[in-house]
Write a protein that holds these residues in place. Sequence first.
Motif, short mmCIF file in Angstrom:
data_model
loop_
_atom_site.label_atom_id
_atom_site.label_comp_id
_atom_site.label_asym_id
_atom_site.label_seq_id
_atom_site.Cartn_x
_atom_site.Cartn_y
_atom_site.Cartn_z
N LEU A 19 21.12 -21.33 15.42
CA LEU A 19 21.00 -20.59 16.69
C LEU A 19 20.86 -19.09 16.45
CD1 LEU A 19 23.59 -22.39 19.01
CD2 LEU A 19 21.11 -22.62 19.02
N LEU A 20 21.65 -18.54 15.51
CA LEU A 20 21.54 -17.11 15.21
C LEU A 20 20.17 -16.76 14.66
CD1 LEU A 20 25.04 -16.27 13.67
CD2 LEU A 20 24.15 -15.58 15.89
N HIS A 21 19.63 -17.63 13.82
CA HIS A 21 18.31 -17.35 13.26
C HIS A 21 17.23 -17.40 14.34
CE1 HIS A 21 15.10 -17.18 10.26
NE2 HIS A 21 14.53 -18.19 10.89
N GLU A 22 17.35 -18.35 15.26
CA GLU A 22 16.33 -18.49 16.30
C GLU A 22 16.44 -17.42 17.37
OE1 GLU A 22 13.81 -20.59 16.52
OE2 GLU A 22 14.27 -21.49 14.57
N LEU A 23 17.67 -17.00 17.70
CA LEU A 23 17.86 -16.09 18.82
C LEU A 23 18.04 -14.63 18.41
CD1 LEU A 23 20.32 -18.26 20.94
CD2 LEU A 23 17.85 -18.10 21.17
N VAL A 24 18.55 -14.37 17.21
CA VAL A 24 18.87 -13.00 16.81
C VAL A 24 17.96 -12.52 15.68
CG1 VAL A 24 20.68 -11.47 15.95
CG2 VAL A 24 21.26 -13.29 17.55
N PHE A 25 18.01 -13.18 14.54
CA PHE A 25 17.33 -12.66 13.35
C PHE A 25 15.81 -12.88 13.42
CE2 PHE A 25 21.67 -13.40 11.81
CZ PHE A 25 21.93 -12.14 11.29
N LYS A 26 15.40 -14.07 13.84
CA LYS A 26 13.98 -14.41 13.94
C LYS A 26 13.28 -14.14 12.61
CE LYS A 26 13.96 -13.71 18.93
NZ LYS A 26 13.36 -13.00 20.09
N ASP A 27 12.20 -13.29 12.62
CA ASP A 27 11.48 -12.98 11.38
C ASP A 27 11.75 -11.57 10.89
OD1 ASP A 27 10.30 -11.79 13.51
OD2 ASP A 27 8.23 -12.13 12.84
#
Length: 715
Positions: A404-412
């Motif tokens: 969830l953090l990668h999809e919502l915060v960090f992304k690319d």
Amino acid sequence: MDAEVPVQHALASKPRDKRAYRSSAFLQAHIFLGITVSLLALYRWPLRWLLSGAPVLTYCLWLGEATAYRVLPFIPVWTLATLINLTYTVATTSWLLFGCYLPFATPARLVRSLLASVIQQLHFINDKIAFFNIPALEIDTEVGGLMVIRGLTFSLSHLSLVAHGVEVGIKLSDDMELAIEVDEVNIKLFRRIDISDVYANIKGGEYEMTFGSLAEVTAETNGLMVTNTPLLVAAARDGSTTQLDKIPAKDKMTDGSPPVAVSADEGFATLTQINADTDKAKSRYEQALKHIHDTSAIRESKQKVNQMLRKATNDDSRTFRPDDPRDMRAAICSNLHDRASVPHPPSRSVKVTTLQNMSPPRVQKFMHRLPFLLRLLLNPIAYFHTIHISSITAGGSGKWLQHLLHELVFKDYAEKDVGIAKLERRISGWLSDANFVAQVANIVGVAQVPLSTVFDITTQIRFDDVMAYRTLPKEIDLKQVVRLGGADASITVPSFLLPHHEHILPPLPTEEMQEEKEAQVAEADGIPKQIQAEQELAQTKKDETNLKISVHARLPAVFDQELLDFVAALVKATKIIEMERGPDAVADRAADRATAAALSGSGDVSDPESETESLHPVTTTSSTTSTTGSKRAGFKQFMGNLQTEAKTLGVDMRKGMRRAAVDAVTNDRWIAKLVGKVTRKLEVAKGDLGYSGDIPIQLASYRAAAEKEKTKLLP
């Protein structure tokens, strides 16, 4: 001379000697009083008799008889006195009750035998009625799910209903699922509802979910029940299909294979038959409960945790204390996360929509015309059934939180910035191998459904203990990261959301209402009033109402240092990403692209003449002309390189200054120091920290379901 009076008339008209009768009643009352005092002086048992009030009431009856003022004057005083004291004697002497019970033992056994032969799916054990192999309840409304109750026991003497082995799996969305398990729910009618330890897990992703990818199968309908539904197939794929078919019936046990699809009548007939003999019925009932207890997923997880603890090496750094019930509940919840959401699915189910449509149309119309009856029914049910829960333990996977953090915060952003990539690896390292568990203990909840629609439905919930854990399932270790002194919550639901109450729904928004709200926004006094008016305008346009919720956490609060470090790293990462989204970062990225394009070739920085010369070379015969052209081209190339270096230096300076500003604002030590000061204050603080908010609810579905009937009889 006086006329003679007939003898018969004289005897009939002779008044009764009331004085003598009253003296006799007074004498009897005092004799009874003397006997009572004598018994109290000689023996102990008359004290209980006196405390029961029977002799006092008897004495008062005699005094009332003596003064011609007593209750029930048409019944003789001796009859009333005998009835009162005989009732006390029967109620307090167990040997007399046993003697009265003996003549009824044989008829009771005969009645149980007849009922067991007529209703074969029920188990009659003394004053209890039990049945097992209950079809699952398939939820097919706004969300999909499955609810399984492995056994039910109804006690006539205690007026209680006990549910054994409750398992619930709800598919909240395509990538989220909720699993709930509880061993026992005891409903004491008109008193309270007691629920044992509740375990819940949030599962995300196809590999964690039981109902993630449902099979494309065709359900088979047999009257009320259905079989082979997608939810049942998914549950049977991941769970155990060994229900109570293993309970011996006529000295035979099944092989544990899943039952085949049958009709409703045949399904009820295949349930375990219990002999009318009390001893055998009790033995089989206890064996059925033992089977449910032994195969409970909660008990199996606890055994697995203890087994892994025995195999694990002694580690002094381990903070898990098996003797602490709070730590053990957290470990059990973490172990349950990888199990199926519904471990013991039956082969048959009943859909919620089917039950909703079972009510006859006349009954539905009657309830629709009299919504007051629904409130009159819900009011005492809610008042007399307070809910007491031992604990609620809910967990989730750290890998899911990482996703969830990668999809919502960090992304690319991690691919573009080395600092963000380091922070993401640091945060992911704390999340990936762990599960996170929240636990509340000693919960008491009560709801109030008012009879008047002027008031809203309110629910009050109190939690005596609140904590959170970070567990490591592979290492059999956990750490408490948050601990609060308690919490309480209140939920307010509008009364018009009850069924058959569409007549009190707010009016449908019109253009005049929207214009009025817009005028309130324009005339609002101050920013707070303006924001409130804007929110009301937005809800008016969307045709929404609010479910109000308020939560208060009781201080003091204790936080673990690892959690504070995680929060500091997350704050720093979000702040850097926020600055990366700013206009300066966008301009820098555009400059980087321009610089890269300039470095790839000199055509972007030289004049058009050089491009023409390079594309169309001219052979000259004059050495002077050749020398002059080469000098001019070299000077232009030098100026172009100088301009490119200046642009690169400017971009690097801006990026360096921005990075320095970000590092200054999001310094780890500064954040940790600030958070540490706040948490140290919270560890000794007293009071509450609260939040109140609204949950919007769309009214379109309620308006669509409203039936256009005549005027309500009892609104």
